[in-house]
Motif scaffolding. Structure first.
Motif, PDB file in Angstrom:
ATOM      1  N   GLU A  12     -37.651  17.400  52.037  1.00 32.59           N
ATOM      2  CA  GLU A  12     -37.870  18.802  52.388  1.00 32.59           C
ATOM      3  C   GLU A  12     -36.907  19.273  53.487  1.00 32.59           C
ATOM      4  OE1 GLU A  12     -41.152  16.234  54.277  1.00 32.59           O
ATOM      5  OE2 GLU A  12     -40.093  16.437  52.364  1.00 32.59           O
ATOM      6  N   ASP A  13     -36.538  18.362  54.411  1.00 30.06           N
ATOM      7  CA  ASP A  13     -35.586  18.738  55.453  1.00 30.06           C
ATOM      8  C   ASP A  13     -34.151  18.746  54.923  1.00 30.06           C
ATOM      9  OD1 ASP A  13     -37.633  19.012  57.249  1.00 30.06           O
ATOM     10  OD2 ASP A  13     -37.466  16.994  58.057  1.00 30.06           O
ATOM     11  N   LEU A  14     -33.851  17.866  53.945  1.00 28.59           N
ATOM     12  CA  LEU A  14     -32.534  17.912  53.314  1.00 28.59           C
ATOM     13  C   LEU A  14     -32.326  19.246  52.605  1.00 28.59           C
ATOM     14  CD1 LEU A  14     -31.948  14.399  51.682  1.00 28.59           C
ATOM     15  CD2 LEU A  14     -30.572  15.480  53.462  1.00 28.59           C
ATOM     16  N   ARG A  15     -33.412  19.778  52.044  1.00 26.61           N
ATOM     17  CA  ARG A  15     -33.299  21.068  51.352  1.00 26.61           C
ATOM     18  C   ARG A  15     -32.892  22.156  52.335  1.00 26.61           C
ATOM     19  NH1 ARG A  15     -37.862  20.954  49.276  1.00 26.61           N
ATOM     20  NH2 ARG A  15     -37.237  20.217  47.224  1.00 26.61           N
ATOM     21  N   THR A  16     -33.448  22.114  53.532  1.00 25.05           N
ATOM     22  CA  THR A  16     -33.085  23.104  54.553  1.00 25.05           C
ATOM     23  C   THR A  16     -31.653  22.902  55.028  1.00 25.05           C
ATOM     24  OG1 THR A  16     -35.386  23.214  55.285  1.00 25.05           O
ATOM     25  CG2 THR A  16     -33.705  24.011  56.821  1.00 25.05           C
ATOM     26  N   ALA A  17     -31.250  21.629  55.196  1.00 20.98           N
ATOM     27  CA  ALA A  17     -29.922  21.331  55.748  1.00 20.98           C
ATOM     28  C   ALA A  17     -28.808  21.499  54.732  1.00 20.98           C
ATOM     29  CB  ALA A  17     -29.914  19.904  56.296  1.00 20.98           C
ATOM     30  N   LEU A  18     -29.049  21.132  53.459  1.00 20.38           N
ATOM     31  CA  LEU A  18     -27.971  21.070  52.474  1.00 20.38           C
ATOM     32  C   LEU A  18     -28.133  22.031  51.311  1.00 20.38           C
ATOM     33  CD1 LEU A  18     -27.659  17.172  52.330  1.00 20.38           C
ATOM     34  CD2 LEU A  18     -26.261  18.756  53.666  1.00 20.38           C
ATOM     35  N   GLY A  19     -29.280  22.667  51.193  1.00 11.95           N
ATOM     36  CA  GLY A  19     -29.493  23.625  50.111  1.00 11.95           C
ATOM     37  C   GLY A  19     -30.269  23.031  48.948  1.00 11.95           C
ATOM     38  N   ASP A  20     -30.844  23.903  48.146  1.00  7.33           N
ATOM     39  CA  ASP A  20     -31.686  23.478  47.018  1.00  7.33           C
ATOM     40  C   ASP A  20     -30.911  22.701  45.967  1.00  7.33           C
ATOM     41  OD1 ASP A  20     -33.988  24.568  48.056  1.00  7.33           O
ATOM     42  OD2 ASP A  20     -33.713  26.507  47.071  1.00  7.33           O
ATOM     43  N   ARG A  21     -29.660  23.096  45.698  1.00  9.63           N
ATOM     44  CA  ARG A  21     -28.894  22.454  44.620  1.00  9.63           C
ATOM     45  C   ARG A  21     -28.674  20.972  44.904  1.00  9.63           C
ATOM     46  NH1 ARG A  21     -23.494  25.733  43.937  1.00  9.63           N
ATOM     47  NH2 ARG A  21     -23.483  25.353  46.191  1.00  9.63           N
ATOM     48  N   VAL A  22     -28.331  20.658  46.160  1.00 10.67           N
ATOM     49  CA  VAL A  22     -28.080  19.259  46.522  1.00 10.67           C
ATOM     50  C   VAL A  22     -29.385  18.473  46.561  1.00 10.67           C
ATOM     51  CG1 VAL A  22     -27.272  17.711  48.344  1.00 10.67           C
ATOM     52  CG2 VAL A  22     -25.957  19.763  47.784  1.00 10.67           C
ATOM     53  N   SER A  23     -30.386  18.998  47.227  1.00  9.79           N
ATOM     54  CA  SER A  23     -31.637  18.251  47.378  1.00  9.79           C
ATOM     55  C   SER A  23     -32.316  18.004  46.038  1.00  9.79           C
ATOM     56  CB  SER A  23     -32.583  18.990  48.331  1.00  9.79           C
ATOM     57  OG  SER A  23     -32.949  20.253  47.795  1.00  9.79           O
ATOM     58  N   SER A  24     -32.202  18.965  45.113  1.00 10.16           N
ATOM     59  CA  SER A  24     -32.794  18.784  43.787  1.00 10.16           C
ATOM     60  C   SER A  24     -32.144  17.620  43.055  1.00 10.16           C
ATOM     61  CB  SER A  24     -32.647  20.075  42.982  1.00 10.16           C
ATOM     62  OG  SER A  24     -33.089  19.888  41.654  1.00 10.16           O
ATOM     63  N   ARG A  25     -30.823  17.540  43.106  1.00 12.60           N
ATOM     64  CA  ARG A  25     -30.111  16.456  42.427  1.00 12.60           C
ATOM     65  C   ARG A  25     -30.385  15.114  43.087  1.00 12.60           C
ATOM     66  NH1 ARG A  25     -28.025  21.058  41.300  1.00 12.60           N
ATOM     67  NH2 ARG A  25     -26.756  21.434  39.421  1.00 12.60           N
ATOM     68  N   LEU A  26     -30.445  15.093  44.402  1.00 18.02           N
ATOM     69  CA  LEU A  26     -30.754  13.838  45.103  1.00 18.02           C
ATOM     70  C   LEU A  26     -32.140  13.333  44.727  1.00 18.02           C
ATOM     71  CD1 LEU A  26     -29.318  14.485  48.687  1.00 18.02           C
ATOM     72  CD2 LEU A  26     -28.379  13.010  46.904  1.00 18.02           C
ATOM     73  N   SER A  27     -33.088  14.243  44.603  1.00 18.79           N
ATOM     74  CA  SER A  27     -34.452  13.831  44.248  1.00 18.79           C
ATOM     75  C   SER A  27     -34.492  13.151  42.885  1.00 18.79           C
ATOM     76  CB  SER A  27     -35.382  15.050  44.247  1.00 18.79           C
ATOM     77  OG  SER A  27     -35.517  15.580  45.536  1.00 18.79           O
ATOM     78  N   GLU A  28     -33.692  13.666  41.936  1.00 18.51           N
ATOM     79  CA  GLU A  28     -33.710  13.104  40.588  1.00 18.51           C
ATOM     80  C   GLU A  28     -32.865  11.845  40.467  1.00 18.51           C
ATOM     81  OE1 GLU A  28     -32.684  14.338  35.952  1.00 18.51           O
ATOM     82  OE2 GLU A  28     -32.664  15.862  37.523  1.00 18.51           O
ATOM     83  N   MET A  29     -31.709  11.810  41.131  1.00 19.65           N
ATOM     84  CA  MET A  29     -30.761  10.717  40.895  1.00 19.65           C
ATOM     85  C   MET A  29     -31.032   9.478  41.748  1.00 19.65           C
ATOM     86  SD  MET A  29     -27.358  12.211  42.877  1.00 19.65           S
ATOM     87  CE  MET A  29     -26.306  10.752  42.888  1.00 19.65           C
ATOM     88  N   THR A  30     -31.829   9.591  42.807  1.00 23.12           N
ATOM     89  CA  THR A  30     -32.005   8.455  43.720  1.00 23.12           C
ATOM     90  C   THR A  30     -33.428   7.933  43.731  1.00 23.12           C
ATOM     91  OG1 THR A  30     -32.492   9.904  45.619  1.00 23.12           O
ATOM     92  CG2 THR A  30     -30.185   9.299  45.270  1.00 23.12           C
TER      93      THR A  30
END
Length: 233
Positions: free
Chosen positions: A197-215
């Motif tokens: 949730e903090d990565l979403r604030t720091a890096l944006g929804d596009r990045v955090s969404s992909r990180l959630s799925e790929m890692t």
């Protein structure tokens, strides 16, 4: 009258014989006199340790999720030169925890597991802050080639994601890097202090969404190991 110099056809043999006798007197075998010892083969792990920061050169991954990930990646590699496995496609790993809980240690330990298993791979390691400094636009420099190298590298360790100061430019660079590796299933090791949730604030929804799925997410807990232990009360 012109003098003719005669050449003794046996002279080279006599010189060789005399040289052999001299070497034998000195305890040197003639056949080995010009031979150098065969160097020991250098392993992939030994070569890699020159690139690993000194503090993590002997890092050992001991978290079960980290070792399981490294072993799975090693097993899934396609055969490369001389039959050694190489990195192909595979899942990524995100190691999350407060400062000083051993995230970078575990990440380099995972790299060492792959190399010790004989995996032949091209890999890169960079902190997020160094990534942005390395690619930042400046006169006479085009960072696109460096970014493409990191996108396509078979294995990437991206350390301390979310710790650097962000901007629209850093968000776009991070998105391009993560999205390319996401789409091509390139194994990526990511360490961060920030939960999703903090990565979403720091890096944006596009990045955090992909990180959630790929890692796969590994959570480390505990106190900062870099600080001296507190004296008992």
């Amino acid at each position: 009258m012109t003098a003719t110099l005669s050449r003794d056809p046996q002279q080279p043999a006599r010189i060789t014989s005399r040289l052999g006798a001299i070497l034998a007197q000195r305890g040197i075998a003639p056949n080995n006199a010009a031979q150098e010892p065969t160097p020991e083969p250098v392993t992939a792990l030994e070569l890699a340790e020159a690139r690993i920061p000194a503090r993590y050169r002997h890092a050992l991954a001991d978290h079960p999720q980290v070792t399981a990930w490294a072993n799975a990646i090693a097993r899934s590699g396609r055969p490369g030169p001389a039959g050694a496995p190489g990195i192909a496609e595979g899942p990524s790993l995100r190691i999350v925890g407060p400062t000083g809980t051993g995230k970078t240690h575990q990440a380099y330990g995972a790299v060492r597991i792959l190399l010790a298993a004989g995996v032949r791979l091209r890999w890169e390691a960079v902190t997020a802050a160094d990534l942005y400094a390395r690619l930042r636009p400046r006169p006479g420099f085009d960072g696109e080639r460096d970014l493409q190298t990191l996108m396509r590298c078979p294995l990437l360790l991206l350390d301390d994601l979310g710790a650097a100061k962000t901007s629209e430019w850093t968000e776009e660079v991070t998105y391009r890097l993560i999205n390319h590796r996401y789409e091509h299933l390139r194994p990526t090791l990511i360490t961060t202090n920030l939960p999703t949730e903090d990565l979403r604030t720091a890096l944006g929804d596009r990045v955090s969404s992909r990180l959630s799925e790929m890692t796969e997410c590994v959570i480390l807990a505990g106190e900062d190991r870099r600080r001296p232990a507190r004296a008992a009360a």
